[in-house]
Scaffold this motif. Structure first.
Motif, PDB file in Angstrom:
ATOM      1  N   UNK A 172       0.983  -1.079   0.096  1.00  0.00           N
ATOM      2  CA  UNK A 172       0.105  -0.025  -0.026  1.00  0.00           C
ATOM      3  C   UNK A 172       0.924   1.186  -0.018  1.00  0.00           C
ATOM      4  N   UNK A 173       2.009   1.145   0.679  1.00  0.00           N
ATOM      5  CA  UNK A 173       2.735   2.276   0.885  1.00  0.00           C
ATOM      6  C   UNK A 173       3.902   2.354  -0.362  1.00  0.00           C
ATOM      7  N   UNK A 174       3.884   1.434  -1.120  1.00  0.00           N
ATOM      8  CA  UNK A 174       5.144   1.394  -1.910  1.00  0.00           C
ATOM      9  C   UNK A 174       6.540   1.214  -1.393  1.00  0.00           C
ATOM     10  N   UNK A 175       6.492   0.498  -0.417  1.00  0.00           N
ATOM     11  CA  UNK A 175       7.913   0.552   0.436  1.00  0.00           C
ATOM     12  C   UNK A 175       8.323  -1.020   0.261  1.00  0.00           C
ATOM     13  N   UNK A 176       9.609  -1.386   0.672  1.00  0.00           N
ATOM     14  CA  UNK A 176       9.937  -2.590   0.853  1.00  0.00           C
ATOM     15  C   UNK A 176       9.684  -3.072   2.182  1.00  0.00           C
ATOM     16  N   UNK A 177       9.227  -4.352   2.233  1.00  0.00           N
ATOM     17  CA  UNK A 177       8.620  -4.938   3.520  1.00  0.00           C
ATOM     18  C   UNK A 177       9.955  -4.771   4.572  1.00  0.00           C
ATOM     19  N   UNK A 178      10.950  -4.726   4.380  1.00  0.00           N
ATOM     20  CA  UNK A 178      12.237  -4.489   5.453  1.00  0.00           C
ATOM     21  C   UNK A 178      12.058  -3.083   5.935  1.00  0.00           C
ATOM     22  N   UNK A 179      11.754  -2.247   4.966  1.00  0.00           N
ATOM     23  CA  UNK A 179      11.591  -0.974   5.295  1.00  0.00           C
ATOM     24  C   UNK A 179      10.424  -0.439   6.262  1.00  0.00           C
ATOM     25  N   UNK A 180       9.450  -1.415   5.910  1.00  0.00           N
ATOM     26  CA  UNK A 180       8.138  -1.074   6.691  1.00  0.00           C
ATOM     27  C   UNK A 180       8.404  -1.724   8.133  1.00  0.00           C
ATOM     28  N   UNK A 181       9.241  -2.910   8.001  1.00  0.00           N
ATOM     29  CA  UNK A 181       9.627  -3.443   9.345  1.00  0.00           C
ATOM     30  C   UNK A 181      10.513  -2.333  10.441  1.00  0.00           C
ATOM     31  N   UNK A 182      11.291  -1.650   9.705  1.00  0.00           N
ATOM     32  CA  UNK A 182      12.085  -0.757  10.210  1.00  0.00           C
ATOM     33  C   UNK A 182      11.272   0.486  10.772  1.00  0.00           C
ATOM     34  N   UNK A 183      10.241   1.073   9.756  1.00  0.00           N
ATOM     35  CA  UNK A 183       9.331   2.102  10.054  1.00  0.00           C
ATOM     36  C   UNK A 183       8.511   1.818  11.239  1.00  0.00           C
ATOM     37  N   UNK A 184       7.916   0.565  11.493  1.00  0.00           N
ATOM     38  CA  UNK A 184       7.312   0.072  12.663  1.00  0.00           C
ATOM     39  C   UNK A 184       8.117  -0.033  13.973  1.00  0.00           C
ATOM     40  N   UNK A 185       9.095  -0.379  13.669  1.00  0.00           N
ATOM     41  CA  UNK A 185      10.054  -0.415  14.954  1.00  0.00           C
ATOM     42  C   UNK A 185      10.351   0.962  15.327  1.00  0.00           C
ATOM     43  N   UNK A 186      10.714   1.796  14.408  1.00  0.00           N
ATOM     44  CA  UNK A 186      11.057   3.303  14.907  1.00  0.00           C
ATOM     45  C   UNK A 186       9.838   3.995  15.410  1.00  0.00           C
ATOM     46  N   UNK A 187       8.760   3.585  14.780  1.00  0.00           N
ATOM     47  CA  UNK A 187       7.461   4.177  15.653  1.00  0.00           C
ATOM     48  C   UNK A 187       7.218   3.715  17.066  1.00  0.00           C
ATOM     49  N   UNK A 188       7.558   2.343  17.165  1.00  0.00           N
ATOM     50  CA  UNK A 188       7.471   1.918  18.586  1.00  0.00           C
ATOM     51  C   UNK A 188       8.357   2.426  19.423  1.00  0.00           C
ATOM     52  N   UNK A 189       9.422   2.629  19.014  1.00  0.00           N
ATOM     53  CA  UNK A 189      10.381   3.034  19.785  1.00  0.00           C
ATOM     54  C   UNK A 189      10.186   4.558  20.187  1.00  0.00           C
ATOM     55  N   UNK A 190       9.580   5.236  19.512  1.00  0.00           N
ATOM     56  CA  UNK A 190       9.301   6.681  19.818  1.00  0.00           C
ATOM     57  C   UNK A 190       8.451   6.763  20.562  1.00  0.00           C
ATOM     58  N   UNK A 191       7.117   5.787  20.498  1.00  0.00           N
ATOM     59  CA  UNK A 191       6.046   5.876  21.577  1.00  0.00           C
ATOM     60  C   UNK A 191       6.898   5.652  22.993  1.00  0.00           C
ATOM     61  N   UNK A 192       7.498   4.714  23.011  1.00  0.00           N
ATOM     62  CA  UNK A 192       8.249   4.301  24.404  1.00  0.00           C
ATOM     63  C   UNK A 192       8.923   5.407  24.808  1.00  0.00           C
ATOM     64  N   UNK A 193       9.722   6.176  23.927  1.00  0.00           N
ATOM     65  CA  UNK A 193      10.442   7.276  24.419  1.00  0.00           C
ATOM     66  C   UNK A 193       9.531   8.389  24.935  1.00  0.00           C
ATOM     67  N   UNK A 194       8.415   8.661  24.172  1.00  0.00           N
ATOM     68  CA  UNK A 194       7.489   9.498  24.622  1.00  0.00           C
ATOM     69  C   UNK A 194       6.849   9.315  25.855  1.00  0.00           C
ATOM     70  N   UNK A 195       6.547   8.196  26.136  1.00  0.00           N
ATOM     71  CA  UNK A 195       6.091   7.814  27.265  1.00  0.00           C
ATOM     72  C   UNK A 195       6.994   8.042  28.337  1.00  0.00           C
TER      73      UNK A 195
END
Lengths: 210, 102
Positions: A172-195
């Motif tokens: 859907x996002x026209x990205x490589x699946x590995x890049x999506x994995x990294x994107x989701x990982x970074x998103x979760x890490x940001x949420x953890x740091x924000x909390x």
């Protein structure tokens, strides 16, 4: 079929002549057989097509192995390394076909960026806890809105609310699946740091929904 | 738990954005989704491997598993990546099946 050490595989595949030809034929046989066993539960097709598919994947993998043979580090059996490459070739092709076969139009097409949950509503919480849950949920939703980049938010919402797989999000996002994995990982890490910046932990939130 | 809600309410009061005045979350989450997300967030670490890093070590890792060694302890970053990444997990599962049926 001759049993070979890693060194013998490397030497014979890199030379020319009968030893090379025998090693290539044996490796092709090993890869085809491995793919048939490994992919049996993954491929939904009739037996003859499946046989052909496994042969094709093995051929393609063999070319890749020969081209990259110098990168074999010797930390595993040569055949395990070769199987790893063959499975990667097969999965890449099978996933591409899955995307072609299954339209994803309904996945996130809701008017361009706003997401409507497709999951069934959760069981109603006990009344005394309902307000606290709503309050906490509002805060988490706000963190997602404010702490993440637009791309991170799109991927995370598709994953968490839509239940989309990494491959579906990648398509859907026209990205490589590995890049999506990294994107989701970074998103979760940001949420953890924000909390953490707010003096909260994920466990605090989880406890509210127990 | 009281302490948690005290913190949360303080945070909400500090935020002056108009959206805060409504009880409806801007992103429509469910209880299950929030709990699942927070479990994933809890397990996320900065030093996690990428798919490429995991793939480079997958043959070594799968041989440890097959020989019944403690792969999770010996290669914890590969283990952690496989828990979170369905694509690499699928790759691992097939590879392990191939080795186990040799």
């Amino acid at each position: 079929m001759a049993q070979r050490t890693n060194e013998q595989w490397i030497n014979e595949l890199q030379t020319s002549g009968p030893a090379h030809d025998a090693a290539v034929a044996d490796l092709l046989n090993i890869l085809s057989s491995g793919l048939r066993r490994g992919l049996l539960s993954q491929v939904n097709t009739s037996a003859p097509e499946f046989e052909t598919q496994a042969e094709d994947f093995a051929q393609e993998a063999l070319l890749k192995i020969l081209a990259n043979i110098k990168s074999f580090a010797g930390r595993s059996k040569f055949t395990t390394w070769a199987h790893k490459i063959a499975v990667s070739v097969a999965l890449t092709e099978l996933r591409r076909k899955r995307w072609q076969d299954h339209s994803l139009d309904g996945m996130m097409d809701d008017g361009g960026g706003d997401y409507t949950p497709s999951l069934a509503a959760d069981k109603a919480p006990a009344p005394e806890n309902a307000a606290e849950r709503a309050e906490t949920m509002t805060h988490v939703a706000r963190l997602i809105e404010e702490a993440l980049t637009e791309k991170q938010r799109t991927a995370l919402v598709a994953s968490v609310i839509e239940g989309a797989t990494t491959n579906e999000i990648a398509q859907k996002m026209a990205m490589n699946p590995n890049a999506v994995y990294k994107l989701l990982h970074d998103a979760r890490l940001r949420l953890k740091r924000s909390l953490a910046q707010e003096g909260l932990t994920p466990a605090d939130i989880i406890n509210v929904f127990r | 738990m009281t302490n948690f809600f005290d913190k949360l309410r303080k945070l909400i009061q500090l935020d002056t954005k108009p959206a805060l005045e409504t009880a409806v979350p801007p992103i429509a989450l469910t209880d299950t989704a929030v709990a699942d997300l927070m479990r994933q967030v809890d397990e996320t670490e900065a030093d996690q491997y990428s798919c490429a890093e995991t793939s480079a070590l997958l043959d070594e890792y799968v041989e440890l598993v097959q020989s019944e060694q403690d792969a999770a302890t010996l290669m914890p970053l590969v283990e952690r990546h496989l828990v979170h990444c369905p694509n690499c997990r699928e790759h691992y599962d097939i590879l392990l099946t191939i080795l186990q049926t040799e």
